[in-house]
Design a protein around this motif. Sequence first.
Motif, PDB file in Angstrom:
ATOM      1  N   SER A   1       0.720  -1.171   0.107  1.00  4.21           N
ATOM      2  CA  SER A   1      -0.151  -0.034   0.015  1.00  4.21           C
ATOM      3  C   SER A   1       1.057   1.183   0.089  1.00  4.21           C
ATOM      4  N   ARG A   2       0.868   1.999  -1.034  1.00  5.06           N
ATOM      5  CA  ARG A   2       1.577   3.434  -1.055  1.00  5.06           C
ATOM      6  C   ARG A   2       0.899   4.125  -0.217  1.00  5.06           C
ATOM      7  N   SER A   3      -0.405   4.270   0.051  1.00  5.30           N
ATOM      8  CA  SER A   3      -0.809   5.272   1.056  1.00  5.30           C
ATOM      9  C   SER A   3      -0.412   4.850   2.451  1.00  5.30           C
ATOM     10  N   ARG A   4      -0.628   3.892   2.834  1.00  7.07           N
ATOM     11  CA  ARG A   4      -0.117   3.209   4.201  1.00  7.07           C
ATOM     12  C   ARG A   4       1.211   2.883   4.411  1.00  7.07           C
ATOM     13  N   ASN A   5       1.868   2.472   3.245  1.00  8.18           N
ATOM     14  CA  ASN A   5       3.424   2.222   3.394  1.00  8.18           C
ATOM     15  C   ASN A   5       3.610   1.099   4.037  1.00  8.18           C
ATOM     16  N   GLU A   6       2.768   0.005   3.732  1.00  6.40           N
ATOM     17  CA  GLU A   6       2.841  -1.132   4.355  1.00  6.40           C
ATOM     18  C   GLU A   6       2.282  -2.482   3.531  1.00  6.40           C
TER      19      GLU A   6
ATOM     20  N   TRP B   1      -0.193  -5.474   2.639  1.00  6.25           N
ATOM     21  CA  TRP B   1      -1.373  -5.807   2.844  1.00  6.25           C
ATOM     22  C   TRP B   1      -1.673  -7.340   2.137  1.00  6.25           C
TER      23      TRP B   1
ATOM     24  N   HIS C   1     -13.344  -2.659  -3.203  1.00  2.00           N
ATOM     25  CA  HIS C   1     -13.881  -2.523  -1.748  1.00  2.00           C
ATOM     26  C   HIS C   1     -15.062  -2.070  -1.822  1.00  2.00           C
TER      27      HIS C   1
END
Length: 215
Positions: free
Chosen positions: A50-55, A57, A93
Motif C-alpha cells: 500500500s503506497r498510502s499506508r506504506n505497508e 497488505w 472495496h
Amino acid sequence: MNVQDLKFDEKGLLPAIVQDMNTKEVLTLAYMNEESLKRSMETGETWFFSRSRNELWHKGETSGNTQNIKEIKYDCDQDALVVLVVPKGPACHTGSVSCFTESVYQSEEPAGGSAGSSSPADFLLELEELIAERERLRPEGSYSTYLFEKGVDKILKKVGEESAEVIIAAKNRDAEELKWETADLFYHVLILLREQNLPFTEVLNVLKQRHRDGK
C-alpha cells in the motif's frame, strides 16, 4: 527469472494487474514490492504494498475476498506484472467484481463488430455483477433488493419454487414455458450465490473440472 532480476522502480515497486483466470476480466491494479511478491508466491494468494499506508497488505484478510494465484507473468521490459487469479469474492472495496466498472470512452460499435456478440456465459457473469451491485446499493423498487432484504429463507423458497416450475414445464413438454422458468431459476440461483458470497466462476470451475475428468 529470479524476483531480484525484475526492474522495480525507484520506490522498489512494480505495477501488478490482477486478472480473473477464467473470465479474463481485469479486476484491479495494485503494486508489489519484492517482499509482497515473494509472499504472494509462497502463500498462493495476493499480497500487495500500500503506497498510502506504506505497508504490506493481504487481499481479503478482513473481507474474506481472497485471490488464489494461478500464474504470475512479467512483461517484455520486466517492469510490470499480470497476476492471474481465481477470486473468492469481489475485488473492489465497493463490492463490485472489478474495480474497473466505469467508462471514460466506449465505441458505439460493440466488441466483436456486431451486437449480441458476447456469449451466454459472458452475460451470466454480467448479470452476476449487476446482482452484486443491487445487493450493495439496495435501490428502492428493485426485486433483487426485496430478496436480499427478506434474507436467505425467502431466497431459498424462490429457488425451490422456480425449480418446481421447471420440472412442471419439462413434464408438460412445454418448451416455451421451460425457457422462461429456467431463466427464472438461473436468476434466483445467482441471487443465492451472491447471498452466500460464492462467485459463479467457482461453479464454472467445478463443471470444467468434471469435464476434464470425463464425468
